[in-house]
Each structure stands twice: as C-alpha cells, then as structure tokens.
Design an enzyme around this catalytic site. Structure first.
Site, PDB file in Angstrom:
ATOM      1  N   ILE A 249      -2.576 -10.801  -1.325  1.00 41.85           N
ATOM      2  CA  ILE A 249      -3.699  -9.946  -0.934  1.00 41.85           C
ATOM      3  C   ILE A 249      -4.975 -10.333  -1.685  1.00 41.85           C
ATOM      4  O   ILE A 249      -6.085 -10.223  -1.135  1.00 41.85           O
ATOM      5  CB  ILE A 249      -3.378  -8.443  -1.136  1.00 41.85           C
ATOM      6  CG1 ILE A 249      -4.516  -7.567  -0.582  1.00 41.85           C
ATOM      7  CG2 ILE A 249      -3.104  -8.103  -2.606  1.00 41.85           C
ATOM      8  CD1 ILE A 249      -4.849  -7.818   0.871  1.00 41.85           C
TER       9      ILE A 249
ATOM     10  N   ASP B  52       0.322  -1.868   0.359  1.00 40.33           N
ATOM     11  CA  ASP B  52       1.393  -1.248  -0.418  1.00 40.33           C
ATOM     12  C   ASP B  52       2.106  -2.278  -1.278  1.00 40.33           C
ATOM     13  O   ASP B  52       2.158  -3.463  -0.938  1.00 40.33           O
ATOM     14  CB  ASP B  52       2.444  -0.664   0.518  1.00 40.33           C
ATOM     15  CG  ASP B  52       3.218  -1.776   1.215  1.00 40.33           C
ATOM     16  OD1 ASP B  52       2.648  -2.392   2.143  1.00 40.33           O
ATOM     17  OD2 ASP B  52       4.348  -2.089   0.795  1.00 40.33           O
TER      18      ASP B  52
ATOM     19  N   GLY C 265       3.376  -7.288   3.543  1.00 35.64           N
ATOM     20  CA  GLY C 265       2.772  -6.052   3.051  1.00 35.64           C
ATOM     21  C   GLY C 265       1.578  -6.355   2.164  1.00 35.64           C
ATOM     22  O   GLY C 265       0.863  -7.329   2.410  1.00 35.64           O
ATOM     23  N   GLU C 266       1.320  -5.495   1.166  1.00 33.19           N
ATOM     24  CA  GLU C 266       0.203  -5.641   0.218  1.00 33.19           C
ATOM     25  C   GLU C 266      -1.153  -5.410   0.875  1.00 33.19           C
ATOM     26  O   GLU C 266      -2.175  -5.446   0.206  1.00 33.19           O
ATOM     27  CB  GLU C 266       0.162  -7.038  -0.425  1.00 33.19           C
ATOM     28  CG  GLU C 266       1.373  -7.424  -1.220  1.00 33.19           C
ATOM     29  CD  GLU C 266       1.243  -8.829  -1.822  1.00 33.19           C
ATOM     30  OE1 GLU C 266       0.174  -9.466  -1.680  1.00 33.19           O
ATOM     31  OE2 GLU C 266       2.220  -9.283  -2.439  1.00 33.19           O
ATOM     32  N   GLY C 267      -1.180  -5.248   2.188  1.00 35.32           N
ATOM     33  CA  GLY C 267      -2.454  -5.191   2.894  1.00 35.32           C
ATOM     34  C   GLY C 267      -2.887  -6.546   3.429  1.00 35.32           C
ATOM     35  O   GLY C 267      -4.034  -6.689   3.886  1.00 35.32           O
TER      36      GLY C 267
END
Lengths: 353, 353
Positions: free
Chosen positions: A99, A176, A318-320
């Site tokens: 991210i 997240d 994930g992580e954005g």
C-alpha cells in the site's frame, strides 16, 4: 456513544440525481463521442453528485489502513502467525508495504491506525494510536467484542473521516491489516447477505482444503453461538466482527456524512461496507468499489451492495491496495470532467452537424 | 523499404522465460502473500523479461497518436464529418483532448503524428509531420493504399519507436485518430482472425442500425474486390487498411525490436497489432492489452492475439486513452517489484514459518 453514532448517521443523505444530470451535461459537451469514456464519466458524475459542487477539486487523497488482531486465529484459520499483523504495521510505517508503494504511485497519503493490534507499539512516529483492545476475542468461544468495543471502533473510523475532512482530503480509501480477518469478514458477509457460510468463505491468504473446511466449521459455530442479525449491525460486529472492520464501517459513515467518496478495497473493507449500509442505507451512495477480489464471497457482497467494481486484477492483498488503484481512476475521471476542452472551445464539429 | 522492414523484423526475439522466473523469485520475496498482487505481478515480470534487466527503470512513458483520414467515409460509414480528424489534431496540440488529460494524469508524454490527415497543417508547433498521403482512398472502389504507401507508413511507426528509444522512453503506448477508421480496422480484423465481417464490426462512435448494415456491405465489397489475406500483411494493409493503423503496426515492430513494452489501446490499435503479428509473430510478446473496448470485435481480436486486457471500463474513444491508463498499471506493477520491502528487509515472518 450510540447517540454520537446516530448523529453522524442522521447527516447522511442520498445523492441528489440533479447533480448527476448537471455533470452529464458537461461531460456531453466535451470533445469526444457521448459516453465514450464509459466508467470514467460515471465516476466523474458521481463525484460531482457526492460533493454537490459543479467543479469540485480532487487534489488530496488518503488511504486509511486500520490494523487489528483476531482471537479466532487460536482456531488455526490462518496460514500466517499473528505477529505478522504488528510486523506489517512497522512495514507500513517504514514505507515498504504494497500500500505504501501504490500510495506513492497514485499520489495518496497512507495513514495507519492501530485500532486493535495485539502488540505494544509504545510511541512510534507516524502511527495513529486508537487501540480499542489488544485484538478481538475468539468468536468460536465468546463474542469477538463487547457492544461497547464495537461502538468505540466505529467511532474511531468516524473520527478518521472527520480528521480527513478537516485536513482538506477530497477522497478517501479504506484499507485493512489483520491476520485472520477473512474469518470475521466471511461471518459478517453471511449475516448481511443471508447466504450460507460456504458460499462466502474463501481461502484467505492461501490455506489448504482441510483448513478451509475447519474455517467453515469455526464460522458456523460462532454464528450459532451469537446469533447475529442484519437488524442489529452493532450486535453483529460485536458477535463475529473485528476492530478494523468496525473502523472501516465508521470511516464509511464519516465519509458519507462529510460528502466525500470512499473507495472500497476488497473482501475485508466490503464487510465494513455491509455494516455501514445496515446502519445507514444511503452511505452506499458514497462508495466506489475499486477492485473485485479473488475471494469468492466478494462478488456476493458487492452484488448485495449493488456496486460494480472498477478493476479485476486478480489481487487479494488487502491493505487498501485495490482502493489506491481505484483512487487513481476516480482522479482520471474527475480530470477528464474538469480539464477536457468542450466542442465549442476546441472548434471541433459535433455529431450530426 | 521491404529490406528495411525485414531488418527490423529480424531483430525481434521472443521473450526468454528465464527472466520471468528471475522476476517471480523477487516478487515472491516481497512482504505479501505469494501472487497476491495478481496481474500487477504479471506486468512486472513481463517488463523484466522484455527489458532483460534485473531492475529495469520505468521513468519515461510516451503515447504516440497517429492521425489519418479514410477515403471510405465517402460511403457514409461514420457519424462524424471528416474534418473532425484535423480539428482533433489541433485539439491534441492544444492539450484539450481526452488523451492529453490522461497523459498528464499518468505522467506520459503525448506525441501526435500526422501520418495521413486530409488537411494542410503547414508548420504547427508540436506536430510531427510524416504525411504519407492525404488520407487513404475509398476501399469500396479501389485499394485504400498502394503497397508503397503501406510500407512507408509502417516505417514511420518504426521510426517513432526508434526515436522514443533514443529519447530514453521506457514504455510506449499507441493511439489513433481518424474519422471512419473502425471500417478498415474491422476489415483487417476479419482478414486476420478469419471471422465474418458481421462478427467483428461494431457501431463505431455511434451509428444507427441501417448505417451499420451498410457498413458491413461496404467492408464485404472491399474484401471481395481486393481479396486481402493474412499471408500478405502489407497487401492487406494496402487493400483495406489505413495509414494510422500501419503506423501503429510499425510502432509495435519497432518497440519489440528495441525491447520496450507497448500498451495496446482499443479496436484500432489492436488491428495494427494483428498486422504486426502477421509480420513478426514474436512481436506479440511485447504487447500489453490495456483495455477491452466496447466494440464487439475487439475481444475477438484480443483472443486471436492471446492477450487479456487489464481494464474493462466501457470506453470506446481511442486516441490511446485506454493505453494511457494501462501504462499507469504497468508502472504500478514495476514500482511494486522495485520498491516493496522483502520479508528479510522488513523483518516480517513468512508463510508457514
């Protein structure tokens, strides 16, 4: 706290379609065949309607990454050890994670919020400390959170949206980090979409078939134990949710109240969106689904939100990360809307002239 | 001229899979579950293999837009008058078109080449003048181009790739402008994929059903008249092609010879790719399909090239707009590859540890 949340929810209004028409009229005057920029045009029109301004700027973008741990990892549902959550938080702060790279690439700030990591960070530069608990409890044995913890985490998300607005952020994205968090996300997906656990549960970051069967059994046990319902979203979060998912749901509510778009990432962030929608149906109008995750339940969740993802790049990190790429497409659409020449300005003949 | 072209073609080598493995090994050492960045990882690995370097930079990006006119518009196959081609060239030079906006957004230079516009521009700052003819002839009556014109246009494309390499361009994209150019593109699609004209012909920038039937008849007449075959790509370009399509085909050959990736735009650019593949099958290894056009024949062309588009945003503008968005995704992948921390660097536990 419930009063505080109700107040935010009362500020969320559905979009006014008049703004969509205003935006489309300008889009149709630009030097291109009508509608030929497809979803970029759709993004631009939605942005205008969200902002309720004829020429809204889109300069400052921010990805808020909520990190938390999950007691349910004690059941062996994840391929990674729990300490990866806090190790990845350090990686975020050092700028070395996916991210961070995509945030730099797309010009978005990355904020990292410890909303419930099972680790004492002390005072670390750059980390936003809003720890509600040292992770959730094992939902297979007891409720993951108390109602109060769930509410507090929701309000942390709201606070992050309010802070972003105060800092002049034009568009938000939610990310997240939390080892084991596909388990609560799948549980919530089942609660809010009404589909069986088997249909919405994937293999997370890469577990084997036997572990997957076990994961289904764990989620079913938790659902039988706590009986969460879509009619009581805070209760569902408490029973089978997680702190980062609650934070994301709160960020969505706060963004919608502040009239800012929120780019949804994948499976985990979309679980937060299901909670937000159950609390405030109009909050969905402010959501843009960035990427369709490889997780099979994600499409089911998106269908239930009536959102169509922009990208399908076979990602599942994930992580954005998906949301950051989506922010860049939103910006592309808004720049088209703002910066392209009209037929009149450019002296180009229109169709049928 | 055929000798010059043959020389370029002889320099095009298929990718060496060893480089893909080298790249994947690094990708697997980065702080993320293996493969979890999906197609971004695929893009990074392909870029390493194209460049044949372990850590290739990706700084300078360029979109080359070839503009040309088409005699076949005399048959009434387009919804726009022919002068829109030259009007849009001026719009490109003033920075007001869709590709200018998306070029600025993604940090790519935009170069505009007059390879065959039916207009005298004189000396206009920023315009690259390589006019082969004042547009093609009406393919429904006579060959669109002579073989010599087709060859000259191919070599203009090669020259643009060579110039880009000399200027330090790391990645290229091809765009088009030419009122009426879906007609030659559909004709070439039929020739090189072997599918009937009706299957590969769309409605261009928005024509009615009756006009569409007429367009099919015009293309079928041209194919019956000139009998182009996939075995004679230059002959096919001459019979039913166009100058900007030839330029794009040449740019692809030049990019492949120079070991630079080329991002393909939509329907028109992909017609150029079919020609390039027929001339040099290995050139396909250097292509990245950016966007799936709304034009129904585009997917058929992509299938025949065995390319899977990155984006599907319902766009159908051309100009290289889809390719510009694709350049940004390629850059995202390369940045992930170059800039993310490894498990070792970040002190993060690996799966199964």
């Amino acid at each position: 706290m419930m009063t505080e949340l109700s107040q935010i929810i009362s500020q969320i209004e559905p979009l006014d379609p008049t703004w969509l028409e205003t935006a489309q009229a300008r889009l149709d005057s630009l030097t291109k065949p009508r509608g030929s920029l497809g979803r970029l045009e759709e993004l631009a029109a939605r942005y205008v309607a969200i902002r309720r301004e004829e020429m809204p700027p889109l300069d400052k973008k921010r990805v808020v990454v909520f990190a938390a741990d999950h007691g349910v990892v004690a059941e062996g549902v994840s391929a990674y050890p729990q300490e990866v959550t806090f190790q990845m938080v350090y990686n975020f702060l050092q700028g070395g994670a996916g991210i961070n790279v995509l945030g730099r690439h797309t010009g978005a700030q990355v904020e990292v919020v410890d909303i419930g990591v099972n680790h004492d960070f002390g005072s670390v530069p750059g980390l936003i400390s809003r720890k509600v608990a040292y992770g959730s409890r094992n939902m297979a044995q007891e409720p993951a959170l108390t109602r109060e913890e769930a509410l507090r985490a929701l309000l942390v998300g709201v606070e992050m949206a309010e802070e972003a607005l105060a800092s002049g952020v034009d568009a938000l994205a939610a990310g997240d980090m939390g080892i084991g968090n596909t388990t609560p996300a799948a549980a919530l997906a089942s609660v809010f979409t009404g589909r069986p656990v088997g249909a919405v549960t994937g293999r997370g970051t890469g577990i084997e078939d036997q572990v997957w069967q076990h994961k289904l059994a764990v989620i079913n046990r938790a659902l039988a134990l706590h009986r969460p319902t879509a009619e009581d979203p805070v209760g569902a979060l408490a029973g089978v949710g997680g702190l980062e998912i609650a934070g994301i749901a709160g960020l969505i509510l706060g963004a919608a109240a502040a009239r800012r778009p929120l780019l949804l990432d994948g499976f985990i962030a979309t679980a937060g969106a299901l909670v937000a929608k159950a609390l405030a149906p109009a909050s969905v109008d402010y959501l843009i689904a960035a990427h369709r995750s490889v997780e099979p339940g994600h499409q089911i969740m998106l269908d239930s939100l009536e959102l169509k993802p922009l990208l399908n790049l076979q990602m599942r990190l994930g992580e954005g990360t998906g949301a950051a790429l989506g922010l860049s497409l939103l910006e592309a659409g808004v720049r088209i809307y703002r910066d392209m020449a009209t037929f009149g300005e450019a002296g180009v003949a229109e169709q049928g002239e």
